[in-house]
Design a protein around this motif. Structure first.
Motif, mmCIF file in Angstrom:
data_model
loop_
_atom_site.group_PDB
_atom_site.id
_atom_site.type_symbol
_atom_site.label_atom_id
_atom_site.label_comp_id
_atom_site.label_asym_id
_atom_site.label_seq_id
_atom_site.Cartn_x
_atom_site.Cartn_y
_atom_site.Cartn_z
ATOM 1 N N PRO A 20 29.794 38.624 54.197
ATOM 2 C CA PRO A 20 30.323 37.447 53.484
ATOM 3 C C PRO A 20 30.061 37.472 51.982
ATOM 4 O O PRO A 20 30.709 36.736 51.241
ATOM 5 N N GLU A 21 29.131 38.320 51.523
ATOM 6 C CA GLU A 21 28.884 38.396 50.076
ATOM 7 C C GLU A 21 30.129 38.858 49.321
ATOM 8 O O GLU A 21 30.253 38.604 48.119
ATOM 9 N N ALA A 22 31.023 39.552 50.027
ATOM 10 C CA ALA A 22 32.232 40.065 49.374
ATOM 11 C C ALA A 22 33.311 38.997 49.208
ATOM 12 O O ALA A 22 34.277 39.228 48.480
ATOM 13 N N TRP A 23 33.171 37.850 49.836
ATOM 14 C CA TRP A 23 34.215 36.830 49.733
ATOM 15 C C TRP A 23 34.434 36.370 48.297
ATOM 16 O O TRP A 23 35.568 36.381 47.814
ATOM 17 N N PRO A 24 33.386 35.949 47.584
ATOM 18 C CA PRO A 24 33.634 35.553 46.188
ATOM 19 C C PRO A 24 34.067 36.714 45.310
ATOM 20 O O PRO A 24 34.814 36.527 44.343
ATOM 21 N N LEU A 25 33.622 37.935 45.635
ATOM 22 C CA LEU A 25 34.057 39.088 44.843
ATOM 23 C C LEU A 25 35.544 39.352 45.026
ATOM 24 O O LEU A 25 36.223 39.796 44.094
ATOM 25 N N ALA A 26 36.068 39.080 46.211
ATOM 26 C CA ALA A 26 37.517 39.207 46.419
ATOM 27 C C ALA A 26 38.257 38.224 45.520
ATOM 28 O O ALA A 26 39.326 38.536 44.983
ATOM 29 N N GLY A 27 37.676 37.040 45.325
ATOM 30 C CA GLY A 27 38.278 36.087 44.397
ATOM 31 C C GLY A 27 38.266 36.587 42.971
ATOM 32 O O GLY A 27 39.247 36.418 42.233
ATOM 33 N N VAL A 28 37.154 37.214 42.570
ATOM 34 C CA VAL A 28 37.078 37.782 41.216
ATOM 35 C C VAL A 28 38.128 38.871 41.044
ATOM 36 O O VAL A 28 38.829 38.932 40.026
ATOM 37 N N ALA A 29 38.258 39.747 42.046
ATOM 38 C CA ALA A 29 39.265 40.811 41.965
ATOM 39 C C ALA A 29 40.675 40.233 41.943
ATOM 40 O O ALA A 29 41.549 40.715 41.211
ATOM 41 N N ALA A 50 39.754 33.549 50.264
ATOM 42 C CA ALA A 50 39.856 32.915 51.579
ATOM 43 C C ALA A 50 40.386 33.851 52.652
ATOM 44 O O ALA A 50 40.286 33.534 53.847
ATOM 45 N N ALA A 51 40.931 35.003 52.273
ATOM 46 C CA ALA A 51 41.585 35.876 53.252
ATOM 47 C C ALA A 51 40.619 36.363 54.325
ATOM 48 O O ALA A 51 40.900 36.260 55.527
ATOM 49 N N ALA A 52 39.466 36.905 53.931
ATOM 50 C CA ALA A 52 38.522 37.464 54.906
ATOM 51 C C ALA A 52 37.969 36.403 55.853
ATOM 52 O O ALA A 52 37.983 36.607 57.078
ATOM 53 N N PRO A 53 37.450 35.271 55.355
ATOM 54 C CA PRO A 53 36.961 34.268 56.311
ATOM 55 C C PRO A 53 38.050 33.725 57.230
ATOM 56 O O PRO A 53 37.782 33.437 58.402
ATOM 57 N N LEU A 54 39.282 33.582 56.733
ATOM 58 C CA LEU A 54 40.369 33.116 57.595
ATOM 59 C C LEU A 54 40.690 34.142 58.687
ATOM 60 O O LEU A 54 40.948 33.778 59.844
ATOM 61 N N LEU A 55 40.685 35.425 58.330
ATOM 62 C CA LEU A 55 40.897 36.467 59.343
ATOM 63 C C LEU A 55 39.778 36.462 60.366
ATOM 64 O O LEU A 55 40.008 36.652 61.574
#
Length: 309
Positions: A20-29, A50-55
């Motif tokens: 889950p640490e990658a969730w905010p980083l996906a937002g940054v990217a 939101a893509a990863a947690p929704l999946l």
């Protein structure tokens, strides 16, 4: 970090399916890799985060009918009830204990390499995501530690990659331009090795100090169960005997009130240091998460502990 555009966003979203640490980083990217107006970039950042947690939720819902099945399963394994948070001051103390002066110096040089590269290359430097990885990953791990989750060294590997990149850029910046062109790859590899070694190596005094803190934090929970009878400690190797003596000293109770056991039979409560290779406590036993491991209470002991004095 080598990818750009949608490929970078997709890869970080896939990483978020594991951590889950990658969730905010996906937002940054999503924000940095999307062209156009700010509103469009904000929408892309929100969708990417939101893509990863929704999946994750969709998979749990499709596989079990419970969209939060993974989270509920983790709660059951860690005690079957809401986990008690760790005070922020203890989280900070643990971080300070692990971040020795040598490690701090190495990390500072790595961050300096990212800063110098950004200054020299401007927008082409592409250091926003590595810098965000160092900052955001540590913040999320600190929050998870605050919730009482166990943080292991492997969770820091993405941070080490970003720091190693900064170390390589710093070495390349310090070399003459004629050498930097051909030495950048080798310098980056050497810097990665140095960064990983310096940041991940464990100093025994620091490790033992952290164990002592865990023992002291576990002692009050174990002491409450001693009214039920002898508390068994289950684990692998010599660890159960070491922690048995340490808990006896921390609770100021005689050693005869503790016991070593491979299973829960014959004991009202069992502190499980390592579940692997051991028979788990019966499902009817109440489980409580402690810094040392899982404390399982038999139904009569759980009722006795929960009863008002």
């Amino acid at each position: 970090f080598a990818l750009r555009g949608r490929a970078r966003i997709a890869l970080i979203v896939l990483t978020g399916l594991a951590r889950p640490e990658a969730w905010p980083l996906a937002g940054v990217a999503g924000f940095t890799e999307t062209a156009g107006r700010v509103r469009r970039r904000i929408v892309a950042a929100a969708v990417s985060a939101a893509a990863a947690p929704l999946l994750w939720i969709a998979f749990d819902a499709a596989a079990s009918g419970d969209p939060l099945k993974t989270s509920h399963r983790a709660d059951v394994l860690l005690g079957g009830r809401a986990r008690e948070g760790t005070p922020w001051n203890r989280v900070f103390d643990n971080l300070v204990d692990r971040f020795t002066p040598g490690r701090f110096l190495v990390a500072a040089f790595c961050v300096l390499g990212l800063a110098l590269h950004a200054r020299a290359r401007g927008k082409e430097g592409d250091v926003v995501l590595p810098a965000a990885t160092v900052l955001v990953w540590f913040l999320v791990l600190a929050y998870e530690a605050r919730r009482g989750l166990l943080i292991t060294h492997r969770y820091l590997l993405p941070v080490l990659v970003a720091l190693a990149l900064g170390a390589g850029l710093l070495i390349a910046h310090a070399l003459p331009s004629a050498l930097a062109r051909w030495s950048a790859v080798g310098a980056s590899a050497a810097a990665a090795g140095v960064a990983i070694f310096a940041v991940t190596m464990t100093f025994e005094p620091v490790a033992w100090a952290n164990r002592v803190q865990d023992i002291l934090a576990t002692a009050p929970t174990v002491e409450r169960t001693l009214s039920c009878g002898r508390v068994a400690i289950s684990g692998r190797g010599k660890a159960p005997g070491v922690y048995l003596a340490a808990l006896a000293a921390a609770t100021r109770r005689p050693l005869r009130e503790f016991d070593l056991a491979r299973g829960p039979r014959g004991h009202p409560a069992v502190l499980v240091l390592a579940q692997k290779g051991r028979r788990p406590p019966p499902p009817t036993w109440r489980r409580e998460a402690t810094p040392l491991g899982l404390l399982a209470l038999s139904p009569p002991c759980a009722a006795q502990v929960a009863a008002p004095p």
